[in-house]
Design an enzyme around this catalytic site. Structure first.
Site, PDB file in Angstrom:
ATOM      1  CD  GLU A 183      -2.899  -1.287   2.603  1.00  0.00           C
ATOM      2  OE1 GLU A 183      -4.177  -1.167   2.185  1.00  0.00           O
ATOM      3  OE2 GLU A 183      -2.185  -1.331   3.414  1.00  0.00           O
ATOM      4  CG  ASP A 207     -12.884  -5.702  -0.229  1.00  0.00           C
ATOM      5  OD1 ASP A 207     -13.515  -5.760   0.659  1.00  0.00           O
ATOM      6  OD2 ASP A 207     -11.621  -5.274   0.089  1.00  0.00           O
TER       7      ASP A 207
HETATM    8  N1  SAH Z   1      -5.860 -11.646   5.745  1.00  0.00           N
HETATM    9  C1  SAH Z   1      -5.292 -10.467   5.329  1.00  0.00           C
HETATM   10  C2  SAH Z   1      -5.568  -9.371   6.291  1.00  0.00           C
HETATM   11  C3  SAH Z   1      -6.176  -8.260   5.621  1.00  0.00           C
HETATM   12  S1  SAH Z   1      -6.765  -7.064   6.671  1.00  0.00           S
HETATM   13  C4  SAH Z   1      -3.639 -10.376   5.247  1.00  0.00           C
HETATM   14  O1  SAH Z   1      -3.294 -11.371   5.723  1.00  0.00           O
HETATM   15  O2  SAH Z   1      -3.128  -9.534   4.630  1.00  0.00           O
HETATM   16  C5  SAH Z   1      -7.241  -5.910   5.354  1.00  0.00           C
HETATM   17  C6  SAH Z   1      -6.600  -4.747   5.113  1.00  0.00           C
HETATM   18  O3  SAH Z   1      -7.156  -3.869   4.012  1.00  0.00           O
HETATM   19  C7  SAH Z   1      -6.804  -3.864   6.344  1.00  0.00           C
HETATM   20  O4  SAH Z   1      -5.613  -2.946   6.581  1.00  0.00           O
HETATM   21  C8  SAH Z   1      -7.916  -2.710   6.069  1.00  0.00           C
HETATM   22  O5  SAH Z   1      -7.677  -1.611   6.512  1.00  0.00           O
HETATM   23  C9  SAH Z   1      -8.081  -2.973   4.595  1.00  0.00           C
HETATM   24  N2  SAH Z   1      -9.365  -3.638   4.030  1.00  0.00           N
HETATM   25  C10 SAH Z   1      -9.497  -3.888   2.671  1.00  0.00           C
HETATM   26  N3  SAH Z   1     -10.809  -4.273   2.495  1.00  0.00           N
HETATM   27  C11 SAH Z   1     -11.431  -4.380   3.757  1.00  0.00           C
HETATM   28  C12 SAH Z   1     -12.815  -4.797   4.297  1.00  0.00           C
HETATM   29  N4  SAH Z   1     -13.500  -5.610   3.501  1.00  0.00           N
HETATM   30  N5  SAH Z   1     -12.763  -4.822   5.437  1.00  0.00           N
HETATM   31  C13 SAH Z   1     -12.023  -4.260   6.462  1.00  0.00           C
HETATM   32  N6  SAH Z   1     -10.717  -3.921   6.088  1.00  0.00           N
HETATM   33  C14 SAH Z   1     -10.379  -3.837   4.810  1.00  0.00           C
END
Ligand code: SAH
Length: 262
Positions: free
Chosen positions: A25, A228
């Site tokens: 990012e 997403d």
């Molecule tokens: N399993 C992932 C974790 C992703 S958490 C990993 O291993 O990397 C998602 C990250 O993207 C967070 O930093 C959040 O700010 C952002 N994000 C993107 N889509 C999101 C969603 N649907 N809900 C919450 N956060 C989201």
């Protein structure tokens, strides 16, 4: 552990803190800083802070990791140890506004912690004893960020859309909501929309950063590319977007924000 405080040269401008949760990012920001002048890496509180310049602007770039506590700890360090003048956050988010599509860009005007609920003692979403439920992004910094995003979608949106087979990306401005959950279900999105109808995007850091910046009087701005739509497809869509696109969006937006030749 001793306290860390990075002194700036006398008369030097205070730096801008630039944060993301995950390395993708931040795009190529740290490489671009390295290409411009020496970058000093400072390790503090289990994070690396990269101190240098971007297009002549003193910057401290760092990764918060995921979630509100991680974000709050990191922005506190930027304020206290690195004396940042303002904070800029770039990353991805789930789109929850009806008109927000994957590939669009959201620049925050305001933030709510959607999972904060000390009712009935305090109204839902209100930060207890602070009396605030909506935190504001800094208008001037956010306007400059939104302008960089508009130029990005005007200049690169059509090519991006053709390459990805998506509608040309658009820039939205409004409410970003944050909580310590990855939202990945249509029913969860409906609950969020019912509670916060003007929410455009959901993520896990922005409102925590905004709270800390509010408490210390430090301006902040947040840009999120929609990876997403927070539904059942979100885990896959997020993972693909993060690997393939988050970096190019961030690089392109940050370059325009800092005024680099694009
Ligand atoms: N399993 C992932 C974790 C992703 S958490 C990993 O291993 O990397 C998602 C990250 O993207 C967070 O930093 C959040 O700010 C952002 N994000 C993107 N889509 C999101 C969603 N649907 N809900 C919450 N956060 C989201």
């Amino acid at each position: 552990m001793s306290a860390l405080h990075i002194e700036h040269a006398a008369g030097a401008r205070r730096p801008l803190g630039v944060m993301a949760a995950l390395p993708q990012e931040l795009g190529d920001l740290i490489d671009a800083m390295r290409a411009e002048s020496a970058v000093r890496a400072v390790s503090h509180g289990s994070r690396d802070y990269h101190v240098g310049t971007m297009c002549g602007t003193p910057c401290v770039a760092t990764l918060a990791r995921i979630g509100k506590v991680a974000a709050a700890a990191t922005v506190s360090a930027l304020i206290h140890a690195f004396d940042v003048e303002a904070v800029l956050f770039t990353g991805v988010a789930g789109g929850v506004g009806e008109t927000v599509r994957v590939g669009d860009v959201v620049v925050a005007d305001s933030f709510v912690q959607h999972d904060l609920d000390a009712s009935p003692l305090f109204p839902r979403f209100e930060v207890p004893l602070l009396g605030v439920s909506r935190f504001a992004a800094d208008p001037a910094l956010s306007a400059r960020l939104a302008d960089a995003c508009e130029r990005f979608v005007t200049e690169e949106g059509a090519v991006l859309a053709a390459r990805l087979g998506i509608e040309p990306p658009r820039v939205h401005r409004g409410l970003i909501i944050s909580g310590d959950q990855f939202v990945a279900g249509a029913a969860d999105v409906e609950l969020l929309r019912a509670a916060l109808p003007d929410a455009l995007a959901v993520e896990m850091e922005g409102a925590a950063i905004a709270q800390v910046c509010h408490e210390y009087g430090v301006p902040c701005a947040v840009v999120r590319t929609v990876s997403d739509t927070a539904d059942a497809e979100a885990p896959e869509s997020f993972a693909t977007f993060l690997t393939e696109l988050a970096g190019s969006y961030s690089s392109a937006i940050l370059r325009r924000f800092f005024g680099a030749e694009v």
